[in-house]
Design an enzyme around this catalytic site. Structure first.
Site, PDB file in Angstrom:
ATOM      1  N   GLU A   1     -16.512  60.776 -76.354  1.00  0.00           N
ATOM      2  CA  GLU A   1     -16.071  61.194 -75.039  1.00  0.00           C
ATOM      3  C   GLU A   1     -14.720  61.877 -75.230  1.00  0.00           C
ATOM      4  O   GLU A   1     -13.804  61.290 -75.820  1.00  0.00           O
ATOM      5  CB  GLU A   1     -15.936  59.997 -74.096  1.00  0.00           C
ATOM      6  CG  GLU A   1     -17.274  59.344 -73.762  1.00  0.00           C
ATOM      7  CD  GLU A   1     -17.132  58.140 -72.843  1.00  0.00           C
ATOM      8  OE1 GLU A   1     -15.985  57.791 -72.494  1.00  0.00           O
ATOM      9  OE2 GLU A   1     -18.162  57.546 -72.492  1.00  0.00           O
TER      10      GLU A   1
ATOM     11  N   THR B   1     -14.831  50.156 -69.752  1.00  0.00           N
ATOM     12  CA  THR B   1     -14.406  50.431 -71.124  1.00  0.00           C
ATOM     13  C   THR B   1     -12.895  50.610 -71.073  1.00  0.00           C
ATOM     14  O   THR B   1     -12.383  51.422 -70.297  1.00  0.00           O
ATOM     15  CB  THR B   1     -15.069  51.691 -71.702  1.00  0.00           C
ATOM     16  OG1 THR B   1     -14.871  52.792 -70.814  1.00  0.00           O
ATOM     17  CG2 THR B   1     -16.558  51.464 -71.904  1.00  0.00           C
TER      18      THR B   1
ATOM     19  N   HIS C   1     -27.292  57.600 -28.468  1.00  0.00           N
ATOM     20  CA  HIS C   1     -28.700  57.468 -28.832  1.00  0.00           C
ATOM     21  C   HIS C   1     -29.482  57.239 -27.540  1.00  0.00           C
ATOM     22  O   HIS C   1     -29.118  56.390 -26.717  1.00  0.00           O
ATOM     23  CB  HIS C   1     -28.828  56.288 -29.793  1.00  0.00           C
ATOM     24  CG  HIS C   1     -30.180  55.678 -29.905  1.00  0.00           C
ATOM     25  ND1 HIS C   1     -31.282  56.380 -30.300  1.00  0.00           N
ATOM     26  CD2 HIS C   1     -30.611  54.409 -29.692  1.00  0.00           C
ATOM     27  CE1 HIS C   1     -32.324  55.570 -30.337  1.00  0.00           C
ATOM     28  NE2 HIS C   1     -31.936  54.366 -29.968  1.00  0.00           N
TER      29      HIS C   1
ATOM     30  N   ILE D   1     -21.752  41.194 -30.618  1.00  0.00           N
ATOM     31  CA  ILE D   1     -22.563  40.300 -31.432  1.00  0.00           C
ATOM     32  C   ILE D   1     -21.902  39.989 -32.769  1.00  0.00           C
ATOM     33  O   ILE D   1     -22.043  38.878 -33.293  1.00  0.00           O
ATOM     34  CB  ILE D   1     -23.980  40.905 -31.634  1.00  0.00           C
ATOM     35  CG1 ILE D   1     -24.919  39.889 -32.246  1.00  0.00           C
ATOM     36  CG2 ILE D   1     -23.911  42.180 -32.456  1.00  0.00           C
ATOM     37  CD1 ILE D   1     -25.157  38.666 -31.398  1.00  0.00           C
TER      38      ILE D   1
ATOM     39  N   LEU E   1     -33.847  45.409 -31.672  1.00  0.00           N
ATOM     40  CA  LEU E   1     -34.832  45.488 -32.751  1.00  0.00           C
ATOM     41  C   LEU E   1     -34.268  44.924 -34.049  1.00  0.00           C
ATOM     42  O   LEU E   1     -33.169  45.280 -34.457  1.00  0.00           O
ATOM     43  CB  LEU E   1     -35.249  46.941 -32.989  1.00  0.00           C
ATOM     44  CG  LEU E   1     -36.249  47.568 -32.017  1.00  0.00           C
ATOM     45  CD1 LEU E   1     -35.664  47.715 -30.624  1.00  0.00           C
ATOM     46  CD2 LEU E   1     -36.696  48.923 -32.539  1.00  0.00           C
TER      47      LEU E   1
ATOM     48  N   TYR F   1     -39.100  54.734 -31.333  1.00  0.00           N
ATOM     49  CA  TYR F   1     -39.541  53.345 -31.371  1.00  0.00           C
ATOM     50  C   TYR F   1     -39.849  52.883 -29.948  1.00  0.00           C
ATOM     51  O   TYR F   1     -39.372  53.461 -28.962  1.00  0.00           O
ATOM     52  CB  TYR F   1     -38.512  52.425 -32.042  1.00  0.00           C
ATOM     53  CG  TYR F   1     -37.175  52.318 -31.336  1.00  0.00           C
ATOM     54  CD1 TYR F   1     -36.985  51.448 -30.258  1.00  0.00           C
ATOM     55  CD2 TYR F   1     -36.076  53.059 -31.767  1.00  0.00           C
ATOM     56  CE1 TYR F   1     -35.759  51.332 -29.630  1.00  0.00           C
ATOM     57  CE2 TYR F   1     -34.847  52.949 -31.152  1.00  0.00           C
ATOM     58  CZ  TYR F   1     -34.683  52.088 -30.081  1.00  0.00           C
ATOM     59  OH  TYR F   1     -33.468  51.981 -29.451  1.00  0.00           O
TER      60      TYR F   1
ATOM     61  N   ASP G   1     -18.313  46.636 -64.835  1.00  0.00           N
ATOM     62  CA  ASP G   1     -18.102  46.685 -66.283  1.00  0.00           C
ATOM     63  C   ASP G   1     -17.200  47.868 -66.587  1.00  0.00           C
ATOM     64  O   ASP G   1     -17.234  48.894 -65.911  1.00  0.00           O
ATOM     65  CB  ASP G   1     -19.421  46.736 -67.049  1.00  0.00           C
ATOM     66  CG  ASP G   1     -20.243  47.983 -66.765  1.00  0.00           C
ATOM     67  OD1 ASP G   1     -20.008  48.651 -65.738  1.00  0.00           O
ATOM     68  OD2 ASP G   1     -21.147  48.282 -67.562  1.00  0.00           O
TER      69      ASP G   1
END
Length: 844
Positions: free
Chosen positions: A671, A575, A229, A18, A56, A288, A573
């Site tokens: 830091e 530094t 499964h 698929i 599903l 299910y 982001d």
């Protein structure tokens, strides 16, 4: 779908399940004309996971990205048909709760649905029975119904997309077994099969659980574990007789590996009428159910993990049924049958007619693996994708290949999100199996996997253990969230009483640690944050081109900046500290940042390397931070001599450190970085010096509260590639005047004033209320946005939530509601930051 100019690059897609069929359709729709899909089995049901998938499609989950993948799958397959038969049956979905915990979780899931735009409603037990008359409603607390979910007819959808792609020039070649991947100069050049070699400029592995096999041929790790499964179908049930087959069609169990070839090809006479009831999920027992005309199919995750070695699976013609279908193990299914009868008593008069153990793919975090290999350019992965998300994933990969980026944020699925420590076969096996076990579990957003731990520890770990650190895990790292040694500091603090959900992975000690940070000084382990080193004569020019802020500053400067993509979306982001004319230290977020920089780095003049594992970092923050640090060094740490967003190399006691005056918690501090071998000595030096100042160790729970009070964003939560800097409130980090940089052109004409949506700070009106994140935000009674980050603000004395809202609703003072487990909690848009808006505490 808009079309781009024809792309003449040769694409070979490996696998016509698929995902491969959907990708060929999406690529040819975008103008790619040279697309070849190779499949080792026969078409249209070649024997992989798609050929046995029960189909599903549940859209709602905690991941916005995965929900959007599924939503596109529903829309696309809902528009496809073959020979008058639709490729999607919109029967809806129904999740039922038989425990209080599950019922609460369904309320949370209803909130997620509202956040992501999925139609859903909570139902009473009696309403559930009306949808599924076979239910024993006395066992139920209620259910969650999603009307637009349903059953994807995967093989039929493959046929439809094969036809469309072929009409645009694609070719699908069955019974071609891939035996090798050709490459030259770091690029893929072709695919070798048992029936010839196919030249290629791009190769996409969409091989499903054979992904590791194809990856090995290409020299690319595919962190994927195939697992079996269980799926079974009952005998015909009188309760369903004639209900789904009004024309008297055959009762073949579509989705069963023993269904006829016509059925697996989408030609079952009764296919259009095979199901009328919603897909039923009984997650309290990992089960299910779906109809197969006059039978019921039952899928179970309740059994032991059954890993499968993809290198030993038989070929299609050698398999008793098909390669993905293994013999049914009845003993494993026996408890699930009893649980099924308990929920659907009518099954007591029936039995299992047939069953199989179907193979499909799991990853260490349960997410797909998508993207182009950096080591072998042109080799793409579209792996660990279930039918549920297949069309959405194919669309994203096709956009990525065509436009250079997907239209939605996919950082959770990026190939390079995994650390090296997470790529060992043992890790993939352990975590992949755990992902299977947890498919239907109620998972808390902070809940870590249990094994293998500890995996990665900072040099400070022994001292943290001595202080009673409560560790959670992220990226393989053990991260202290609070310390039991600080419990006495929490005595007498007035805090809101928490519900059972928000009290998990939380302690009132976090409030004490936040308070100590605001009033005295605390040590924070910042080691897990990624550190990169960029060096060379071309380092400055490279970083200027890659980031949004101006880095052309003297050595010793630290700059907050952004990585943008071509559309101006925020990739990350950073530094960036300029430690020498040709040497920069970059504080980044993930392995994808390293990958992005390496992909764009010039061949000469720039070196980019990850220094995280060889270094460590302590954040020393609080009003007494200078009192603690200054006596340890001969250098001047005064504000005048060592200003905010500055860096220098120094010694603290015997320890060489790179000190950066930064603060993610809104307090004075630094830091402090050193090499891993000196880390423990650094901790001990600071701890001893800090005793007279009441120093404590503090964890990430306090850290998150403090950073939200200060309005600091967390990339991946508060902002992603789907947002531009002006929407996210970080436009100050964009400097168009510095010259050209990646994303600059796309931001022209954009500003905070033109933003249609904004990341907004909300405070909860009730000082005792708490939310956790991803909840829907209602404006005038209508879902209008969702929470990105949330915590209780211990300094401001109320809950804080950051949320995306339409710009019209983002004005301070606007009244909104946040839905938390079904309850609408009043909140108000606030002016940010909530704490120290003048930055007086940091700059002193």
């Amino acid at each position: 779908m808009s079309r781009t100019p024809a792309n003449s690059s040769r694409v070979v897609v490996i696998g016509a399940g698929i995902v491969g069929c959907s990708l060929a359709d999406e690529l040819t729709a975008r103008g790619w004309t040279e697309v070849t899909v190779l499949e080792q089995g026969p078409l249209p049901a070649p024997g992989g996971s798609t050929s046995h998938a029960p189909g599903l499609v549940f859209q709602t989950g905690p991941s916005k990205t995965m929900t959007e993948f599924a939503a596109y799958t529903v829309r696309k397959f809902g528009s496809l048909e073959v020979d008058g038969l639709p490729c999607f049956n919109p029967v809806g979905g129904l999740e039922v709760a038989t425990t209080e915990a599950r019922w609460a979780d369904l309320h949370r899931k209803a909130g997620l649905a509202a956040s992501w735009g999925v139609r859903g409603e909570l139902l009473s037990a009696q309403q559930c029975k009306q949808l599924w008359p076979m239910l024993d409603e006395t066992k139920l607390y209620g259910g969650f119904h999603t009307a637009d979910d349903g059953l994807a007819r995967a093989v039929l959808a493959c046929r439809a997309q094969i036809a469309r792609a072929e009409s645009r020039g694609a070719r699908f070649l069955e019974r071609h077994t891939v035996t090798g991947i050709e490459r030259e100069g770091g690029r893929v050049t072709g695919v070798v099969t048992d029936r010839g070699t196919f030249p290629a400029d791009h190769v996409v592995s969409a091989a499903g659980f054979w992904g590791p096999v194809i990856g090995a041929m290409a020299g690319v790790d595919v962190p994927l574990l195939p697992l079996a499964h269980q799926y079974a179908t009952t005998e015909p049930l009188p309760e369903l007789d004639g209900v789904n087959d009004p024309h008297g069609g055959t009762s073949g169990a579509w989705g069963s590996p023993r269904a006829s070839e016509a059925e697996r090809g989408g030609g079952a006479e009764s296919l259009g009428d095979e199901a009328s009831k919603p897909i039923l999920r009984f997650q309290d027992r990992d089960l299910y159910f779906r109809e197969h005309t006059d039978r019921i199919g039952i899928g179970s995750y309740a059994h032991r993990p059954m890993p499968v070695d993809p290198f030993t699976l038989p070929a299609f013609d050698e398999a008793p049924v098909m390669p993905s279908s293994l013999p049914f193990t009845e003993d494993d299914f026996a408890p699930s049958w009893q649980d099924s009868v308990g929920l659907l008593p009518a099954l007591g008069a029936s039995r299992v007619s047939e069953g199989f153990n179907g193979v499909f793919s799991f990853t260490p975090d349960g997410m797909p693996v998508l993207g182009e290999s950096r080591e072998l350019r042109g080799f793409w992965l579209a792996e660990a994708v279930w039918v549920t998300h297949s069309a959405g994933v194919a669309k994203a990969v096709a956009e990525w290949m065509t436009d250079g980026r997907p239209a939605i944020d996919i950082h959770e699925c990026d190939l390079y999100r995994f650390e090296d420590a997470q790529r060992s076969p043992a890790y993939i096996a352990d975590r992949g199996a755990q992902s299977f076990i947890e498919v239907y579990d109620v998972i808390h957003p902070l809940q870590p996997m249990e094994q293998p731990r500890p995996l990665r520890t900072s040099p400070f770990h022994p001292r943290q253990q001595e202080l009673g650190a409560y560790f959670l895990e992220g990226g393989g790292w053990e991260r202290p969230h609070w310390y039991e040694a600080n419990a006495p500091l929490a005595e007498g603090l007035r805090l809101p009483e928490r519900d059972a959900w928000s009290a998990r992975y939380w302690s009132p000690i976090a409030a004490a640690e936040a308070r100590a940070t605001r009033e005295k000084v605390a040590l924070y382990d910042m080691t897990p944050l990624r550190r990169l080193e960029v060096t060379g004569p071309g380092a400055l020019a490279f970083l200027q081109r890659m980031t949004s802020n101006n880095l052309a500053k003297k050595p010793g400067a630290v700059t907050y900046t952004l990585l943008l993509d071509e559309t101006g979306g925020i990739r990350s982001d950073l530094t960036v500290a300029r430690l020498a004319p040709d040497r920069f230290q970059v504080g980044a977020n993930s392995g994808s940042d390293l990958d992005w920089l390496l992909r764009h780095a010039p061949d000469e003049g720039v070196q980019v390397r990850d220094i995280t594992s060889g270094t460590c970092c302590i954040g020393v923050w609080g009003p007494l931070a200078r009192d603690l640090v200054q006596p340890l060094t001969r250098d001047d740490f005064s504000h005048q001599a060592f200003g905010y967003f500055r860096a220098r190399h120094t010694y603290l006691g015997h320890v060489p450190v790179t000190a950066m005056r930064l603060s993610y918690v809104g307090e004075l501090g630094w830091e402090l970085y050193t090499t891993a071998d000196m880390g423990l000595r650094l901790w001990d030096t600071l701890w001893e010096a800090g005793r007279e100042h009441g120093v404590i160790a503090a964890g990430r729970s306090a850290f998150n509260s403090l950073r939200l009070e200060k309005g600091y964003r967390a990339w991946g939560h508060d902002m992603t590639t789907e947002h531009n800097p002006y929407e996210a409130g970080v436009g100050f980090a964009v400097r168009p005047a510095k010259g050209d940089f990646l994303g600059r052109a796309a931001l022209e004409g954009h500003s905070e004033e033109t933003a249609a949506r904004k990341l907004s700070c909300l405070t909860l009106d009730d000082p005792d209320a708490v939310v956790l994140g991803k909840e829907p935000v209602y404006v005038d009674g209508v879902p209008a946005g969702y929470v990105t980050s949330a915590a209780y603000g211990y300094t401001v004395g109320r809950g804080i939530a950051y949320a995306w809202l339409p710009a019209a609703a983002a004005a301070p003072g606007t009244a909104v509601h946040i839905e938390y487990f079904g309850e609408k909690i009043p909140a108000t848009v606030a002016q940010e930051p909530l704490f120290d808006p003048q930055m007086e505490r940091i700059r002193r």
